[in-house]
Structures are given as structure tokens and as C-alpha cells.
Write a protein that holds these residues in place. Structure first.
Motif, mmCIF file in Angstrom:
data_model
loop_
_atom_site.group_PDB
_atom_site.id
_atom_site.type_symbol
_atom_site.label_atom_id
_atom_site.label_comp_id
_atom_site.label_asym_id
_atom_site.label_seq_id
_atom_site.Cartn_x
_atom_site.Cartn_y
_atom_site.Cartn_z
ATOM 1 N N VAL A 167 0.934 -1.274 0.064
ATOM 2 C CA VAL A 167 -0.113 -0.068 0.095
ATOM 3 C C VAL A 167 0.906 1.286 0.013
ATOM 4 C CG1 VAL A 167 -1.739 1.453 1.376
ATOM 5 C CG2 VAL A 167 -1.769 -1.112 1.276
ATOM 6 N N GLU A 168 0.599 2.221 -0.889
ATOM 7 C CA GLU A 168 1.674 3.258 -1.126
ATOM 8 C C GLU A 168 0.715 4.578 -0.749
ATOM 9 O OE1 GLU A 168 4.878 3.520 -2.092
ATOM 10 O OE2 GLU A 168 5.195 1.277 -2.520
ATOM 11 N N ASP A 169 -0.717 4.206 -0.942
ATOM 12 C CA ASP A 169 -1.585 5.430 -0.704
ATOM 13 C C ASP A 169 -1.522 6.111 0.657
ATOM 14 O OD1 ASP A 169 -4.336 6.767 -1.341
ATOM 15 O OD2 ASP A 169 -4.915 5.644 0.166
ATOM 16 N N SER A 170 -1.240 7.331 0.444
ATOM 17 C CA SER A 170 -0.945 8.012 1.738
ATOM 18 C C SER A 170 -2.206 8.077 2.576
ATOM 19 C CB SER A 170 -0.340 9.577 1.389
ATOM 20 O OG SER A 170 -1.399 10.229 0.593
ATOM 21 N N ALA A 171 -3.391 8.305 2.135
ATOM 22 C CA ALA A 171 -4.402 8.269 2.942
ATOM 23 C C ALA A 171 -4.738 7.143 3.884
ATOM 24 C CB ALA A 171 -5.871 8.752 2.078
ATOM 25 N N THR A 172 -4.445 5.823 3.039
ATOM 26 C CA THR A 172 -4.666 4.739 3.623
ATOM 27 C C THR A 172 -3.641 4.231 4.833
ATOM 28 O OG1 THR A 172 -5.738 3.769 1.699
ATOM 29 C CG2 THR A 172 -4.722 2.344 3.326
ATOM 30 N N ARG A 173 -2.306 4.773 4.292
ATOM 31 C CA ARG A 173 -1.326 4.653 5.386
ATOM 32 C C ARG A 173 -1.421 5.763 6.604
ATOM 33 N NH1 ARG A 173 3.526 2.199 3.574
ATOM 34 N NH2 ARG A 173 4.782 3.794 5.110
#
Length: 166
Positions: free
Chosen positions: A109-115
Motif C-alpha cells: 500500500v502506497e496510498d498516503s490516506a490509507t497509510r
């Protein structure tokens, strides 16, 4: 609904599994929740297995794998996303709830919101690798009535299969 993988099989996230088999999912989560550290198997570059310790999280309908930056298990999963995850059996031979393991694919996972949501909930040391999982199999093995070895196998798109052996 299960999704197809590049290898022709099907996968499902944790939420889809839990919806399909809520009792088994609760047992599996309890087994993983009983101890902090579990065993992750990945594939080395030469195809041989690598086993390492790992903490897991069940959050927002997903099973998450977090890892230190540059760890060999993270590099293995980047190269080949297939994994097997074994719950810590605990002390002795009791294994309340049985032996549980999960097979699947780990997607970084690279998505900043998810991270950011993960960091807010878990507060892992940073930096870190974060993988969500796509399940291909969940297996529970336990002893029933001190007489039967029971094996439950769930795979996406298939009914739960239960085998009892004496």
C-alpha cells in the motif's frame, strides 16, 4: 464477491471472508489476537521458503502486514506477493481455538490516506512497509471430543469444507 488473480485463482479480502464465514473468521481473529508475534512464510528469489516473525492487524475489513523498511520479507513480497501466515500456537499443546493459517497475496500500500489511517490506529515505527492481503485460503485444524482431527478449509467462491479424521 471474489476477484481473480493473475494466476487464474480467486482472492478475497478479510471483510469478504468474514461475511462468508463469520464464525470461522471470529475464531481465526481470536487465535491471531491471543499472541503478538506470528510466522510469515514468503518466497526467496530462488523459490525456497523464508519464515520470519511478524505482527498482524485486522482493521477496516482488511488483514494488514506491517514491516520494517528494507526487510527481506518485504522485499520477498514485492518480488512475489504469495505468502502463508501461521498463528502463534502459544505455550504447550493446548492451542485453544485450534491451529490457524492463512494463504494469499500481499499487496503493498502506497496510498498516503490509507497509510495515514493505519498510522493513526497502530502507531508503527516509521518508516515502514504496509501490505494489505488478498486471501486464497483460510485453514483451521483442531481436535474435537478428543477423538477427531477436524480440518476446515475456506477458499474464495467455494463453500466451507470440513473434514473429520479419527
Amino acid at each position: 464477491m471474489a476477484s481473480s488473480t493473475a494466476t487464474g485463482g480467486t482472492t478475497a479480502n478479510w471483510s469478504r471472508f468474514a461475511t462468508a464465514e463469520p464464525g470461522l473468521a471470529a475464531t481465526v481473529e481470536a487465535r491471531f489476537g491471543a499472541y503478538t508475534h506470528h510466522v510469515l512464510a514468503t518466497l526467496r528469489r530462488d523459490g525456497s521458503p523464508r519464515t520470519t516473525g511478524l505482527e498482524v492487524r485486522f482493521l477496516d475489513g482488511e488483514l494488514w502486514l506491517g514491516m520494517m523498511p528494507g526487510s527481506v520479507k518485504a522485499l520477498d513480497l514485492r518480488r512475489d506477493p504469495r505468502f502463508a501466515l501461521q498463528a502463534n500456537p502459544g505455550d504447550g499443546t493446548g492451542m485453544g481455538g485450534g491451529d490457524v493459517r492463512i494463504g494469499g497475496r500481499a499487496i503493498e500500500v502506497e496510498d498516503s490516506a490509507t497509510r495515514d489511517r493505519y498510522v493513526k490506529e497502530v502507531a508503527p515505527p516509521e518508516p515502514f512497509h504496509l501490505f494489505r492481503t488478498e486471501l486464497t485460503e483460510v485453514v483451521r485444524t483442531y481436535v474435537e471430543d478428543d477423538a477427531y482431527l477436524v480440518v476446515q478449509v475456506w477458499q474464495p467462491g467455494k463453500p466451507l469444507r470440513t473434514v473429520k479424521r479419527t
